[in-house]
Design a protein around this motif. Structure first.
Motif, PDB file in Angstrom:
ATOM      1  N   GLU A 282      -2.726  56.782 -84.961  1.00  0.00           N
ATOM      2  CA  GLU A 282      -2.199  56.091 -83.804  1.00  0.00           C
ATOM      3  C   GLU A 282      -2.211  54.587 -84.062  1.00  0.00           C
ATOM      4  N   GLY A 283      -1.972  53.840 -83.001  1.00  0.00           N
ATOM      5  CA  GLY A 283      -1.939  52.389 -83.122  1.00  0.00           C
ATOM      6  C   GLY A 283      -0.627  51.918 -83.740  1.00  0.00           C
ATOM      7  N   MET A 284      -0.542  50.593 -83.902  1.00  0.00           N
ATOM      8  CA  MET A 284       0.669  50.032 -84.493  1.00  0.00           C
ATOM      9  C   MET A 284       0.910  50.599 -85.883  1.00  0.00           C
ATOM     10  N   LEU A 285      -0.178  50.776 -86.640  1.00  0.00           N
ATOM     11  CA  LEU A 285      -0.032  51.376 -87.970  1.00  0.00           C
ATOM     12  C   LEU A 285       0.458  52.814 -87.856  1.00  0.00           C
ATOM     13  N   GLY A 286       0.034  53.515 -86.800  1.00  0.00           N
ATOM     14  CA  GLY A 286       0.497  54.875 -86.604  1.00  0.00           C
ATOM     15  C   GLY A 286       1.984  54.922 -86.289  1.00  0.00           C
ATOM     16  N   ALA A 287       2.497  53.930 -85.531  1.00  0.00           N
ATOM     17  CA  ALA A 287       3.928  53.896 -85.231  1.00  0.00           C
ATOM     18  C   ALA A 287       4.739  53.684 -86.503  1.00  0.00           C
TER      19      ALA A 287
END
Length: 1002
Positions: A282-287
């Motif tokens: 998840e998170g921005m890295l997940g996006a």
């Protein structure tokens, strides 16, 4: 009496307001310092009992405010007792308490702690809401929306963090990190669509093997590569920001063990890395990773399927002993694997800077999630590299077998002595041994590397795993080793009794015919003085294919008879190794013959089709050539030009299929001649058109409409280039003049395309409003306030002039303010400013010219100012100076000299005359005789640009166009420069236009 008190009250209160103590008390009350205000008011009452009323009113205000404070405090205690999780209400009450009166001591400490805990609870719930909403978007595959949803959380705790006093270096680093995140979101939004589009059509690629899919997948990978690089950089930048937040947060926690997660960096770290323990990242890295995985997993799957299927097909071809096909497909497997391993390296680079497990294989770091894929591709590559060598080894083995048979047959016929036959057998065994050594070397390498590979895989999964590709390679090479050994052992005792020479020789002859026909069909390199190209001859190949078809049909009948005789042998004899081998050899010859016919018959039909197609192209070229001549007769130059070019295309298409010296000669002779005639006649029309455009542009220029004048001149230049390689000097001269004048206007007005247009327009609007307000205030006899408005207006105009120093609106506004502020001083300084501006224009100063224009605008009735501006326009190059007597005389002299050359029809001196006329028009642009003579001589010269290129040059020109379309501008420029080395090609408008297009991209 009450009326008297009410009447006196304003005066008394006015006196109180002017009292210093009461002013101090009012200021303290406004700042919520009630205790100090009470002290001052108490002292004031004791010292001024007659003014008790004014002090009492202020004390009553303090009492009311503190009563409100107590009410808010009671409400806060009630919420903390009965609704402690209502962080939003607690936060609101603490803020309102601080607005009423700042607390002191333990009360302030208590309120601060309550406020911090409430803010933390509120922000934590807000963050969880953001994380939940973003997760929904991730699950929906809307990665842009998810990234923007995460970005909403970047505001949480931000103001508190920057107000906490961590110091400028940390604040600056955090701010720059936030800029990186913001820029990354913008960049990501622009990548998503191209990234998804880059695999458009991937689903139409099946898992069949072959170079076609390899090439197509390489094309997809090539398109993906720059986008992956952007995502890798973007992802690593975001991860680097997150890592910095975590590192800095760890330092804060060392300094304050009670800090916990009540810090902006903790929240932003969660936004970057996402929540722990989830089923997906998840998170921005997940996006970012979601987009990466959703797109590249599709490519990964198609690549894996094609690699596996190609390997299966290659191995099947190897089992069928189709070594040529097997090697080609094994080479494709290796190419697939090379691409895949590079692709897996991209995955590893994508996750750099993040806490993901990796393994080191053969000195290379591999992310754990892709470790199994990596080892599988390595095994496929190693096995395929080895297996592609089996063809030559097996062919060498077959040659050894046939060598033995040939030696025995020659010995039986008495054509070879026993010694020589035995020597041949000994040589054969030695060769077998050498071959066995080669096979054993490959086996040893496979075993060693395979053991390492399997040990890696076993450590990865904790169980013993085998790769089929390695097993296949080991099995095949072990079998080859055994076969070579058996052949070596049997070569001393085995003798050959039968040969299949007759059929073999006939097949070889047909194969030679096929090779010759195929050479003509495929084409071969032909060199002449200027070039080297592939010449194809399908018509000539067709004649050979027809003869081959007839002969091989009889050979097929004879071969079937030979196989029938083998079938009639008794079982024990036919199962003998030597007879069985010969039987297999006969079958191989038949397969070879059938394969030859299978290859030749389709080529025969294709050659027949291509021969007819070449003829159709030639006839269409003839038709278009006649249509071009007809269009030229109607003076339809566009149609004539288009048809002659299309005619060349059809001729070239015919020559590309079927080489013909006669057609090539006819094409180059007729089309080039017609193209020259089209250019000559069209040039005459263009000369008249350009003359009209130049004259119109001059008139428009002198009317002050520079933009319109430039449009006319650009149109004239474009039309001129239609039939001429070099630009017309007269058009170029006026373009230089017009654009020079336009450049002097640059900066006077702010174009809407300027990056700062919005900011500058707002500043000018604010300055104009302040100026108008100032005029209004001055007219209302409120001069100080009006002058203050002028100061505000001047501050904004100076900001504008920092970016646009000669801006007309800002400068005129400042002059008008000077004029209004001190009219007499403005009048006294006007002459000085005017003198300085005129002097500056003599030196070519753009700023001085702008000042002069502004002064003329502000005082248009000043004596002689319009003449000053007109002379400054000439001095600045705004417009050419009127020709003087000397220029007029020189222009006439040059015109007369040119006329003499034309009257004598000295064509070799026409370029000299043209240069003289161009100079005459520069000296006197209104020289109508020079214009007429120039147009006449240009018509005589016929235009320098050619329409049609020779077939040789056309082929190179198209190659340059193709290179440019593929984005290889350097290769395209190299070809164009090579073409322009030939003086005959320098007159080609098409080549010159292509060169301009390429240069605009370099």
């Amino acid at each position: 009496m009450p009326l008297l008190i009410l009447a006196l009250a304003p005066n008394l209160y006015g006196e109180g307001m002017r009292d210093a103590s009461l002013k101090s008390a009012d200021k303290l009350i406004a700042e919520r310092q009630f205790d100090e205000a009470i002290r001052i008011l108490t002292e004031y009452t004791e010292e001024n009992p007659a003014k008790f009323f004014q002090a009492q009113r202020r004390l009553r205000k303090i009492i009311l405010l503190r009563a409100g404070y107590n009410t808010l405090a009671g409400e806060l205690l009630d919420v903390l007792t009965n609704d402690p999780d209502n962080s939003e209400k607690i936060l609101d009450l603490t803020r309102r308490l601080e607005e009423v009166e700042p607390a002191q001591g333990m009360v302030q400490q208590f309120i601060t702690q309550v406020k911090e805990l409430a803010l933390f609870g509120y922000n934590r719930r807000l963050l969880e809401q953001i994380m939940a909403r973003a997760r929904e978007l991730l699950d929906q595959g809307d990665y842009i929306a998810a990234l923007n949803a995460y970005a909403d959380g970047l505001e949480i705790y931000q103001s508190e963090f920057f107000a906490a006093g961590y110091g400028e270096p940390i604040n600056n680093r955090v701010k720059s990190s936030l800029v990186i995140l913001t820029d990354s979101i913008k960049t990501f939004s622009g990548i998503v669509t191209p990234f998804n589009n880059a695999i458009a059509g991937l689903d139409r690629i099946g898992d069949q093997s072959g170079g076609n899919n390899l090439s197509r997948l390489r094309d997809f990978y090539t398109r993906l590569t720059p986008l992956m690089e952007q995502l890798i950089l973007l992802n690593n930048n975001i991860a680097e920001v997150g890592n910095y937040f975590d590192e800095q947060l760890a330092q804060f926690r060392q300094e304050d063990p009670n800090l916990g997660d009540r810090n902006y960096l903790s929240f932003t770290s969660r936004i970057v890395f996402g929540r722990a323990g989830t089923d997906i990242q998840e998170g921005m890295l997940g996006a970012v990773a979601g987009l990466w995985i959703s797109v590249l997993s599709q490519f990964d799957m198609v690549l894996a399927d094609n690699t596996e299927q190609t390997y299966k097909n290659a191995y099947a071809a190897l089992e069928r002993k189709n070594y040529f096909q097997a090697r080609a497909q094994f080479e494709s497997v290796v190419a697939y694997c090379t691409m895949a391993l590079g692709f897996l390296t991209d995955w590893d680079r994508f996750y750099q800077g993040q806490d993901f497990q990796t393994y080191e294989y053969f000195g290379i770091e591999v992310i754990a999630a892709k470790a199994d894929e990596y080892l599988r591709y390595v095994s496929l590559s190693l096995a395929s590299t080895s297996l592609m060598e089996t063809g030559p080894l097996m062919e060498q083995y077959s040659r050894l077998s046939s060598m033995s048979s040939t030696a025995l047959e020659s010995w039986q016929r008495g054509a070879m002595s026993t010694r020589n036959a035995m020597a041949i057998e000994a040589d054969m065994r030695s060769t077998c041994r050498d071959l066995a050594v080669k096979i054993e070397t490959v086996l040893e390498s496979l075993n060693v590397t395979g053991e390492i590979l399997l040990s890696y895989r076993s450590r990865l999964s904790g169980e013993e795993v085998h790769y089929a590709s390695m097993e296949n390679a080991l099995t095949l090479f072990n079998e080859m080793d055994m076969n070579i050994f058996n052949l070596e052992m049997a070569s001393a005792v085995r003798e050959y009794t039968i040969g299949n020479g007759d059929l073999r020789q006939r097949i070889e002859a047909w194969e030679n015919q096929f090779n010759e026909a195929n050479r003509l069909f495929v084409g071969y390199s032909v060199s002449n003085i200027n070039e080297e190209y592939i010449a194809k001859y399908p018509t000539e190949a067709l004649n050979i294919f027809v003869r081959l078809d007839q002969g091989s049909a009889q050979g097929l009948t004879d071969g079937k008879d030979l196989l029938a005789r083998y079938g009639e042998e008794i079982p024990r004899f036919i199962t003998a190794p030597q007879i069985d081998r010969l039987f297999l050899d006969a079958r191989a010859l038949m397969a070879r013959l059938e394969a030859l016919r299978t290859r030749s018959l389709p080529l025969e039909e294709t050659a027949r089709t291509q021969s007819a197609q070449a003829e159709a192209f030639r006839l269409d070229g003839d038709r278009l050539y006649q249509e071009a001549r007809t269009a030229l007769g109607r003076s339809n130059f566009d149609a004539a030009r288009e048809q002659v070019l299309r005619s060349g295309e059809q001729y070239d298409a015919s020559l590309a299929i079927q080489e013909s010296t006669e057609l090539r000669r006819t094409r180059d002779t007729n089309l080039i001649a017609l193209g020259t005639e089209i250019t000559r006649l069209e040039n005459e029309a263009i000369i008249k058109e350009v003359r009209g455009l130049v004259n119109t542009a001059r008139d428009t220029y002198f009317d002050g409409n520079f933009d319109r004048a430039e449009d006319y001149l650009v149109q004239a230049r474009t039309r001129w280039r239609r039939t001429n390689v070099e630009d017309d000097p007269e058009v170029s001269y006026w373009l230089t003049v017009v654009r020079g004048a336009m450049s002097l206007r640059a900066g006077r007005n702010i174009p809407v395309t300027a990056p700062l247009y919005a900011e500058m327009s707002q500043l000018l609007s604010d300055a104009k409003k302040n100026y108008d307000d100032g005029i209004r205030l001055i007219n209302e006899n409120r001069r100080p306030e009006g002058i203050a408005k002028f100061v505000d207006a001047r501050r904004k105009t100076r900001e504008v002039r920092l970016m646009f120093p000669v801006n007309q609106e800002a400068s005129l506004l400042e002059l008008r303010m000077d004029q209004v502020t001190d009219p007499s001083a403005f009048t006294a300084s006007f002459q000085r400013r005017l003198t300085e501006a005129v002097s500056g224009t003599k030196r070519g100063s753009v700023e001085s010219f702008a000042d002069l224009q502004n002064l003329a605008e502000i005082n248009p009735t000043y004596p002689g100012i319009r003449n000053m501006v007109a002379q400054a326009e000439i001095d600045m190059g705004y417009r050419p100076a009127p020709p003087d007597v000397r220029s007029l005389a020189r222009s006439t002299e040059l015109t007369t000299a040119a006329r003499s050359i034309i009257d004598r029809n000295a064509r070799t001196q026409f370029p000299i005359a043209l240069e003289q006329l161009n100079q005459a028009l520069v000296l006197n642009p209104s020289n109508s005789q020079a214009m007429a003579l120039k147009d006449r001589i240009q018509a005589e010269l016929g235009g320098g640009g050619s329409v049609i290129l020779s077939s040789t040059v056309e082929r190179e020109y198209q190659r340059a166009v193709q290179a440019l379309q593929q984005g290889n501008t350097l290769a395209a420029m190299t070809i164009v420069q090579q073409l322009l080395q030939d003086p005959r090609n320098r007159n080609s408008t098409r080549i010159q236009d292509l060169q301009r297009r390429i240069e605009s991209l370099l």
